[in-house]
Design an enzyme around this catalytic site. Structure first.
Site, PDB file in Angstrom:
ATOM      1  N   GLU A  50       1.007  -1.175  -0.015  1.00 23.40           N
ATOM      2  CA  GLU A  50      -0.111  -0.053   0.040  1.00 23.40           C
ATOM      3  C   GLU A  50       0.880   1.175  -0.053  1.00 23.40           C
ATOM      4  O   GLU A  50       0.453   2.288  -0.664  1.00 23.40           O
ATOM      5  CB  GLU A  50      -0.884   0.066   1.191  1.00 23.40           C
ATOM      6  CG  GLU A  50      -1.972  -0.928   1.128  1.00 23.40           C
ATOM      7  CD  GLU A  50      -3.372  -0.521   0.441  1.00 23.40           C
ATOM      8  OE1 GLU A  50      -3.013   0.399  -0.240  1.00 23.40           O
ATOM      9  OE2 GLU A  50      -4.474  -1.087   0.613  1.00 23.40           O
ATOM     10  N   ARG A  90      -7.535   5.920 -10.381  1.00 24.02           N
ATOM     11  CA  ARG A  90      -8.696   4.943 -10.114  1.00 24.02           C
ATOM     12  C   ARG A  90      -8.956   3.907 -11.270  1.00 24.02           C
ATOM     13  O   ARG A  90      -9.214   3.067 -11.096  1.00 24.02           O
ATOM     14  CB  ARG A  90      -9.687   5.884 -10.030  1.00 24.02           C
ATOM     15  CG  ARG A  90      -9.958   6.790  -8.786  1.00 24.02           C
ATOM     16  CD  ARG A  90     -10.727   7.897  -8.756  1.00 24.02           C
ATOM     17  NE  ARG A  90     -10.448   8.886  -7.849  1.00 24.02           N
ATOM     18  CZ  ARG A  90     -11.033   8.763  -6.603  1.00 24.02           C
ATOM     19  NH1 ARG A  90     -11.976   8.056  -6.247  1.00 24.02           N
ATOM     20  NH2 ARG A  90     -10.872  10.059  -5.871  1.00 24.02           N
ATOM     21  N   ASN A 117       1.332   3.988  -2.952  1.00 20.34           N
ATOM     22  CA  ASN A 117       0.993   5.455  -2.608  1.00 20.34           C
ATOM     23  C   ASN A 117       2.184   6.319  -2.980  1.00 20.34           C
ATOM     24  O   ASN A 117       2.105   7.580  -3.654  1.00 20.34           O
ATOM     25  CB  ASN A 117       1.024   5.525  -1.130  1.00 20.34           C
ATOM     26  CG  ASN A 117      -0.592   5.499  -0.811  1.00 20.34           C
ATOM     27  OD1 ASN A 117      -1.328   5.354  -1.315  1.00 20.34           O
ATOM     28  ND2 ASN A 117      -0.652   5.555   0.718  1.00 20.34           N
TER      29      ASN A 117
END
Lengths: 117, 142
Positions: B48, B101, B52
């Site tokens: 994660e 996204r 990021n």
């Protein structure tokens, strides 16, 4: 239920990991957002997705997901298949859409392993 | 087992390579014989963070210190910084652009998920300077 059973239910084509079709699977989750998979999916399950990129395999690798099924007949390129092979992840594809694929597995007794939803 | 340190430079311009460092760290933990649940928690938290860095900070550096009792993870970048850390920690809050996204990320679950899978987490961030995230996972935690 084995991966082979899932293959038959969804009429899947195996793209990688043919030798591991006898593996037992107890849970399945469906998502196109890998953020959701990382937050909620359970290990040793199946991931159904319409997203096709290398991060699907990386996400499955981190989550200890056993098998990825690409829905709507989507085909990953060879680099994605090779990455999954290196990670020991089975890859299949089905012509079923996400909704019907999940429905057929649910009807056969498969349940979600997702937590927190 | 003595403590070891692993360092990775994370490129910020290649989304297809994101996750290589996390994969390498997971492999090392497996080779060292740690419990699979512990390895999974570390791997998810690092992944994660790595994602990021690629999405928001044009890359950075991951340093992992592994000892028998715990693993310490430090993520450092010189990206734009986080203006409101408390807001960024809220599930569902995201500043990721549409193209991210479309790649399956940016649902606003990254930081909350990193906190969920680790035992300790601290974020120090300054706008225009960068962000440092420190996480700790204990090997014997459930």
């Amino acid at each position: 239920m084995t991966i082979s059973d899932i293959k038959n239910i969804l009429d899947c084509m195996v793209l990688c990991g043919e030798d591991r079709l006898g593996t037992d699977i107890n849970t399945a989750d469906g998502a196109d957002m890998m953020s959701d998979v990382l937050a909620f999916a359970s290990e040793h399950g199946v991931l159904l997705t319409g997203l096709v990129n290398s991060q699907v395999v990386r996400t499955a690798e981190m989550m200890d997901i056993t098998c990825i099924i690409f829905v709507r007949g989507k085909t990953p390129d060879q680099s994605i298949i090779d990455l999954a092979g290196n990670c020991g992840i089975v890859i299949m594809k089905t012509r079923e859409k996400m909704f019907s694929a999940c429905g057929k597995l649910y009807e056969a007794g498969m349940r979600s392993g997702a937590s927190g939803t | 087992m003595s403590a070891i340190e692993l360092k990775y430079a994370i490129p910020g311009d290649d989304f297809t390579r994101a996750g290589e460092a996390s994969s390498s760290i997971k492999m090392r933990l497996k080779q060292m014989g740690f419990d699979p649940c512990f390895i999974r928690r570390v791997a998810i938290a690092v992944y994660e963070g790595e994602i990021n860095m690629v999405i928001h900070a044009n890359g950075g550096e991951i340093v992992v210190n592994i000892s028998p009792a715990s693993t310490d993870i430090t993520l450092t970048d010189d990206g734009p910084g986080i203006p409101d850390v408390e807001l960024a920690m809220k599930a569902g809050f995201s500043t990721a652009p549409e193209n991210v996204r479309n790649l399956g990320f940016g649902a606003g679950m990254g930081l909350p998920n990193m906190k969920k899978y680790t035992d300790e987490m601290d974020i120090q961030s300054e706008v225009g300077v960068g962000t440092t995230v420190r996480m700790k996972v204990y090997a014997n935690a459930t």
